[in-house]
Design a protein around this motif. Structure first.
Motif, PDB file in Angstrom:
ATOM      1  N   ASP A 658       0.841  -1.199   0.000  1.00 46.64           N
ATOM      2  CA  ASP A 658       0.000   0.000   0.000  1.00 46.64           C
ATOM      3  C   ASP A 658       0.875   1.246   0.000  1.00 46.64           C
ATOM      4  N   LYS A 659       1.003   1.871  -1.158  1.00 49.73           N
ATOM      5  CA  LYS A 659       1.735   3.133  -1.304  1.00 49.73           C
ATOM      6  C   LYS A 659       0.791   4.122  -1.987  1.00 49.73           C
ATOM      7  N   PRO A 660       0.063   4.935  -1.230  1.00 53.51           N
ATOM      8  CA  PRO A 660      -1.036   5.725  -1.808  1.00 53.51           C
ATOM      9  C   PRO A 660      -0.663   6.629  -2.979  1.00 53.51           C
ATOM     10  N   VAL A 661       0.443   7.359  -2.874  1.00 48.58           N
ATOM     11  CA  VAL A 661       0.793   8.330  -3.918  1.00 48.58           C
ATOM     12  C   VAL A 661       2.026   7.844  -4.668  1.00 48.58           C
ATOM     13  N   ASN A 662       1.933   7.859  -5.988  1.00 52.43           N
ATOM     14  CA  ASN A 662       3.054   7.446  -6.838  1.00 52.43           C
ATOM     15  C   ASN A 662       3.140   8.417  -8.011  1.00 52.43           C
ATOM     16  N   LEU A 663       4.203   9.207  -8.042  1.00 54.40           N
ATOM     17  CA  LEU A 663       4.404  10.208  -9.089  1.00 54.40           C
ATOM     18  C   LEU A 663       5.676   9.886  -9.856  1.00 54.40           C
ATOM     19  N   ASN A 664       5.575   9.859 -11.194  1.00 56.56           N
ATOM     20  CA  ASN A 664       6.745   9.652 -12.044  1.00 56.56           C
ATOM     21  C   ASN A 664       6.752  10.694 -13.159  1.00 56.56           C
ATOM     22  N   ILE A 665       7.899  11.316 -13.356  1.00 55.53           N
ATOM     23  CA  ILE A 665       8.073  12.297 -14.431  1.00 55.53           C
ATOM     24  C   ILE A 665       9.281  11.877 -15.248  1.00 55.53           C
ATOM     25  N   PHE A 666       9.066  11.624 -16.521  1.00 59.38           N
ATOM     26  CA  PHE A 666      10.163  11.263 -17.419  1.00 59.38           C
ATOM     27  C   PHE A 666      10.234  12.280 -18.542  1.00 59.38           C
ATOM     28  N   THR A 667      11.436  12.816 -18.804  1.00 62.43           N
ATOM     29  CA  THR A 667      11.630  13.782 -19.879  1.00 62.43           C
ATOM     30  C   THR A 667      12.774  13.342 -20.774  1.00 62.43           C
ATOM     31  N   ASP A 668      12.615  13.614 -22.056  1.00 64.27           N
ATOM     32  CA  ASP A 668      13.619  13.295 -23.072  1.00 64.27           C
ATOM     33  C   ASP A 668      13.802  14.561 -23.904  1.00 64.27           C
ATOM     34  N   TYR A 669      14.932  15.271 -23.698  1.00 67.26           N
ATOM     35  CA  TYR A 669      15.139  16.585 -24.324  1.00 67.26           C
ATOM     36  C   TYR A 669      16.257  16.498 -25.354  1.00 67.26           C
ATOM     37  N   HIS A 670      15.948  16.940 -26.588  1.00 63.95           N
ATOM     38  CA  HIS A 670      16.912  16.945 -27.685  1.00 63.95           C
ATOM     39  C   HIS A 670      17.781  18.188 -27.556  1.00 63.95           C
ATOM     40  N   LEU A 671      18.954  18.018 -26.921  1.00 66.97           N
ATOM     41  CA  LEU A 671      19.831  19.171 -26.685  1.00 66.97           C
ATOM     42  C   LEU A 671      20.317  19.784 -27.991  1.00 66.97           C
ATOM     43  N   TRP A 672      20.924  18.964 -28.827  1.00 72.28           N
ATOM     44  CA  TRP A 672      21.394  19.361 -30.149  1.00 72.28           C
ATOM     45  C   TRP A 672      21.517  18.089 -30.968  1.00 72.28           C
ATOM     46  N   PRO A 673      21.790  18.184 -32.274  1.00 76.28           N
ATOM     47  CA  PRO A 673      21.815  16.972 -33.089  1.00 76.28           C
ATOM     48  C   PRO A 673      22.657  15.863 -32.466  1.00 76.28           C
ATOM     49  N   LYS A 674      22.034  14.699 -32.352  1.00 77.72           N
ATOM     50  CA  LYS A 674      22.665  13.460 -31.859  1.00 77.72           C
ATOM     51  C   LYS A 674      22.871  13.414 -30.351  1.00 77.72           C
ATOM     52  N   TRP A 675      22.500  14.473 -29.616  1.00 82.41           N
ATOM     53  CA  TRP A 675      22.651  14.457 -28.166  1.00 82.41           C
ATOM     54  C   TRP A 675      21.290  14.647 -27.509  1.00 82.41           C
ATOM     55  N   ARG A 719      13.535  10.063  -5.762  1.00 79.82           N
ATOM     56  CA  ARG A 719      14.839   9.887  -6.409  1.00 79.82           C
ATOM     57  C   ARG A 719      14.831  10.577  -7.767  1.00 79.82           C
ATOM     58  N   LEU A 720      15.975  11.158  -8.153  1.00 79.77           N
ATOM     59  CA  LEU A 720      16.134  11.767  -9.475  1.00 79.77           C
ATOM     60  C   LEU A 720      17.314  11.117 -10.169  1.00 79.77           C
ATOM     61  N   ASP A 721      17.074  10.632 -11.393  1.00 83.16           N
ATOM     62  CA  ASP A 721      18.129  10.064 -12.226  1.00 83.16           C
ATOM     63  C   ASP A 721      18.252  10.906 -13.494  1.00 83.16           C
ATOM     64  N   VAL A 722      19.458  11.069 -13.995  1.00 81.21           N
ATOM     65  CA  VAL A 722      19.680  11.822 -15.233  1.00 81.21           C
ATOM     66  C   VAL A 722      20.616  11.039 -16.132  1.00 81.21           C
ATOM     67  N   SER A 723      20.506  11.307 -17.421  1.00 83.83           N
ATOM     68  CA  SER A 723      21.348  10.601 -18.387  1.00 83.83           C
ATOM     69  C   SER A 723      21.594  11.499 -19.588  1.00 83.83           C
ATOM     70  N   LEU A 724      22.833  11.487 -20.079  1.00 86.07           N
ATOM     71  CA  LEU A 724      23.204  12.174 -21.318  1.00 86.07           C
ATOM     72  C   LEU A 724      23.506  11.099 -22.351  1.00 86.07           C
ATOM     73  N   ASN A 725      22.742  11.091 -23.455  1.00 87.61           N
ATOM     74  CA  ASN A 725      22.839  10.030 -24.451  1.00 87.61           C
ATOM     75  C   ASN A 725      23.358  10.561 -25.777  1.00 87.61           C
ATOM     76  N   ARG A 726      24.368   9.895 -26.292  1.00 89.24           N
ATOM     77  CA  ARG A 726      24.874  10.202 -27.631  1.00 89.24           C
ATOM     78  C   ARG A 726      24.218   9.231 -28.596  1.00 89.24           C
ATOM     79  N   GLU A 727      23.427   9.782 -29.520  1.00 85.03           N
ATOM     80  CA  GLU A 727      22.753   8.943 -30.497  1.00 85.03           C
ATOM     81  C   GLU A 727      23.769   8.289 -31.429  1.00 85.03           C
ATOM     82  N   ILE A 728      23.307   7.379 -32.231  1.00 88.07           N
ATOM     83  CA  ILE A 728      24.193   6.569 -33.074  1.00 88.07           C
ATOM     84  C   ILE A 728      24.989   7.444 -34.053  1.00 88.07           C
TER      85      ILE A 728
END
Length: 785
Positions: A658-675, A719-728
């Motif tokens: 029993d965990k009454p409140v559950n909030l999740n926010i996920f964002t995917d931001y295109h910084l610049w080409p391929k990143w 908890r907050l997790d972050v990631s910087l992804n280099r596209e192919i």
């Protein structure tokens, strides 16, 4: 308000509804078809947008779709991950059948933009399900450098995680064992590596996965809370391809390609040795522990002819974990799925599947004087037949059945060295489960669709078995055993059966908006006997018998679904109520391991859960992602025949999930080409715990006094997790990609459990145990060639 006024208002409303119902509507026709790859495979989960009208529709497991349209000419845009988008023009003047053929992405192009498919499918009867593809999974922030299917599931509505550092999950008030977790149709009885820091799914060979938490088709059974259906991709048919990936603690390799014009293969291997990373954890036990795992996948697909395809998917994994000076754990998973797909006609398909799943674990005590080895496991074999028929006007018919055999080894304790322990072994647990099902998705009108299904399941507990008979009116226990019933090999000890009706109803308010309602009954004949939050190697799987009845759940759900034009946004809101029967809890001080009278430490009762789930997702543009919010409650009521078999005085109390409140926010931001920068924030209410409200002395010892079960809570989790992804990056036939992630960015010391510290002459003081209390950075680098 006067009765006369009310009557006038009601009369006007009836006339208005009658006038609306009699308003002539343009005649609509059924456009249906199949989406295939150019090599012949039917593509499940392909997303089609039909304009004008911006109707969105998804293909089912047979690659089929169906939609009602008025007379006219339409443009169909079809998308599928890894495939080039397809646009075709179709003229509708009558019911029409089409076939859409997709080709692999042309790697010579500079860039091919494939937009995300929406989570919300407003035009189908499906509700309470969420789909995530491999491309989105790999962008999500990672723990220890690896994308994780099970951890990402907890970011979806109605799902909460089992605890920090674990990848177990709870769905709509159910326990971890009430989720059927599949890999290419084979069930997993422990889907974790390293106690949950990794899952068994290799993200590099993942095709897609879908979580069903309501509106579950009659095709699925055996669990009462959810179905996590994970599919691995097939080997490609173009050329040999290889991929190598490295992270701070792991390495992996995969290869796939054609062996002939009819046969493709895929192999993948991973290994991890996280010892030096674990020393960064603040918890002393974790810091001084060691662990490792490896796993491997193999998949073959042989196309006999255009109507027959045979495929095999295999998996094996092995884990080892050692706590300092104490205990070592080892566990293994071995899975195999052999599948034959046959096309009887363009409207009639069939699939025969043979499934094997074997799970084994070993716990070894290494303390001086207490050396022992404890071995246990479970073996599962199943044969399934699934058929789909699409030849009836306004009907899509699925039917079939399955037969399964469970064989559980509950454990054997083997002492060695200077151990003073005695050797013990419990008898094996065997049972048969069979089922038949039929599911019909019917188009009632241009706006109304009904999916109605019925599943019938039967379970038989089989000997050899010794079943204890307890005195009536007395608590179950050794002292109250009055007889023992002995059953020989193959004798039926107990039989259970029942119908499982399912239905989902969709009413389209507009082309982009719909209301949906559903009801389902599910039954479960195997249960996990565990007092921990997540599945661990020392848990006991137990089949239903004379004392343990099957778990049953009834669920009703209602939802509102919206997708904006061009699918830029989609929104869903669902409310649900679940009633659960034969739910298991435990007596205070229960002994669960190697207990020959296990049922005497189990308590049985009812449960209920309810909640409201909101999800808003942005699918296109520079910033994409979703916000998921759930408010839910889950309760248990254990009211036995005696005080010893009753919890909380027979009154309802919060379940462990029993965990009454559950909030999740996920964002995917295109910084610049391929990143791209991704971030995931999660917040949940703390899990219920039972704590002492006072302490007392008796004969020189301190004892705790408990007033009720699960009346307090652990601290809230966030908890907050972050990631910087280099596209192919492509250099000829070589592709490079990588990511840098930080798990738990601001170092939140989330509580995994609550323990007590004893001080001489004082009552014990409570403190929280935090497994991960610091930011955990990781890097991942992949090369494909």
């Amino acid at each position: 308000m006067p009765r006369k006024s009310v009557a006038i208002i009601l009369l006007l409303l009836v006339f208005a509804l009658g006038a609306w119902a009699q308003t002539p509507k343009p005649k609509q026709y059924k456009l249906s078809g199949t989406v295939r790859g150019t090599w012949g495979e039917r593509l499940e989960g392909a997303f089609l947008v039909i304009t004008p009208g911006d109707k969105g529709v998804l293909t089912d497991k047979q690659g089929r779709f169906s939609v009602l349209l008025e007379k006219g000419t339409y443009k169909i845009t079809c998308q599928y991950i890894g495939m080039a988008p397809l646009e075709e023009s179709v003229t509708v003047a009558d019911d029409k059948e089409v076939e859409l053929m997709l080709t692999r992405t042309n790697f010579k192009l500079k860039e091919v933009e494939i937009t995300s498919r929406p989570v919300t499918d407003v035009n189908s009867t499906h509700m309470g399900s969420s789909f995530i593809d491999q491309k989105m999974l790999t962008r999500m922030p990672k723990l220890l450098g690896e994308a994780d299917v099970l951890r990402s599931v907890s970011a979806l509505p109605g799902v909460v995680n089992a605890g920090e550092g674990t990848s177990g999950f709870f769905v709509r008030g159910g326990s971890a064992d009430q989720n059927l977790v599949l890999m290419d149709d084979a069930p997993l009885f422990n889907a974790n590596h390293l106690f949950g820091f990794y899952s068994v799914y290799n993200p590099d060979i993942l095709k897609s996965y879908e979580l069903h938490r309501s509106g579950i088709s009659a095709r699925y059974g055996s669990r009462i809370s959810s179905i996590l259906d994970v599919s691995l991709r097939d080997g490609n048919e173009e050329r040999m391809k290889y991929e190598i990936g490295v992270s701070p603690i792991s390495g992996k390799f995969s290869a796939d390609g054609p062996l002939s014009d009819k046969l493709t293969f895929l192999v993948a291997f991973r290994g991890a040795f996280p010892g030096y990373i674990m020393k960064l954890f603040p918890n002393r036990n974790i810091k001084n522990s060691s662990g490792h795992f490896y796993d491997g996948n193999v998949k073959f697909k042989y196309k006999l002819n255009p109507k027959n395809t045979i495929s095999f998917s295999g998996y094996h994994s092995a884990d080892g974990f050692k706590f300092p000076n104490d205990t070592t754990y080892q566990w293994k998973n071995t899975l195999g799925t052999l599948k034959w797909s046959h096309l009887f006609s363009n409207n009639f398909t069939g699939i025969a599947t043979l499934v094997k799943s074997h799970y084994a674990n070993k716990v070894e005590g290494i303390a001086i004087g207490e050396e022992f080895a404890l071995n246990s496991g479970i073996d599962f074999t199943q044969l399934k037949l699934d058929f789909g028929y699409f030849g009836l006007d306004k009907h899509q018919l699925d039917f079939g059945g399955d037969a399964a055999v469970y064989l559980i080894d509950p454990g054997e304790l083997v002492p060695y060295g200077s151990s003073s322990l005695n050797r013990r072994r419990l008898e094996s647990d065997k049972g048969y489960e069979t089922s038949l099902y039929v599911n019909d998705e019917m188009t009632l009108t241009d706006r109304m669709t009904l999916s109605a299904g019925l599943r019938f399941s039967q379970f038989a507990k089989i000997g050899p078995s010794d079943t204890y008979v307890y005195a009536e009116g007395q608590p179950r226990g050794d002292v109250n055993i009055i007889d023992t019933l002995s059953y020989g090999a193959g004798e039926v000890v107990q039989t259970y059966y029942g119908f499982e009706p399912r239905f989902s109803f969709k009413y389209s308010l507009t082309d982009n908006t719909s209301l949906k309602a559903g009801y389902s009954r599910t039954r479960q004949y195997i249960q996990l006997i565990s007092n921990t939050a997540a599945i661990t190697p020392v848990d006991v799987w137990k089949l239903s018998n004379k004392h343990i009845e099957p778990q049953v759940a009834d669920q009703v759900a209602l939802g509102y679904f919206y997708t904006s034009p061009e699918s830029w946004y989609d929104f869903s809101w669902e409310v649900y109520y679940k009633k659960l029967y034969n739910q298991i809890d435990y007596k205070d001080g229960a002994t669960l391991l190697l207990n020959p009278t296990l049922e005497s430490d189990l308590l049985f009762g009812k449960g209920n859960a309810y909640g409201s789930e909101w999800m808003l997702r942005k699918n296109q543009g520079r910033l994409t992602g979703w916000v998921s919010l759930t408010y839910s409650r889950s309760f248990r009521t254990i009211a036995g025949n005696t005080a010893a078999e009753t919890i909380n005085g027979g009154k309802a109390y919060p379940s462990n999930y029993d965990k009454p409140v559950n909030l999740n926010i996920f964002t995917d931001y295109h910084l610049w080409p391929k990143w791209k920068m991704t971030a995931n924030f999660t917040y949940t209410t703390g899990r219920p715990v039972t704590v002492a409200d006072s302490w007392y002395w008796y004969q020189g010892q301190i004892f705790a006094n408990y007033t009720g079960r699960n009346q307090e809570r652990m601290p809230d989790y966030h908890r907050l997790d972050v990631s910087l992804n280099r596209e192919i990056i492509k250099r000829g036939n070589v592709e490079y990609s990588g990511s840098f992630s930080v798990y738990n960015l601001y170092g939140r010391k989330n509580a995994y459990s609550m323990l007590y510290q004893h001080y001489y002459g004082e009552a014990p003081a409570a403190y929280k145990l935090a497994v991960i209390g610091a930011p955990i950075p990781s890097i991942n680098f992949n090369v494909k060639f």
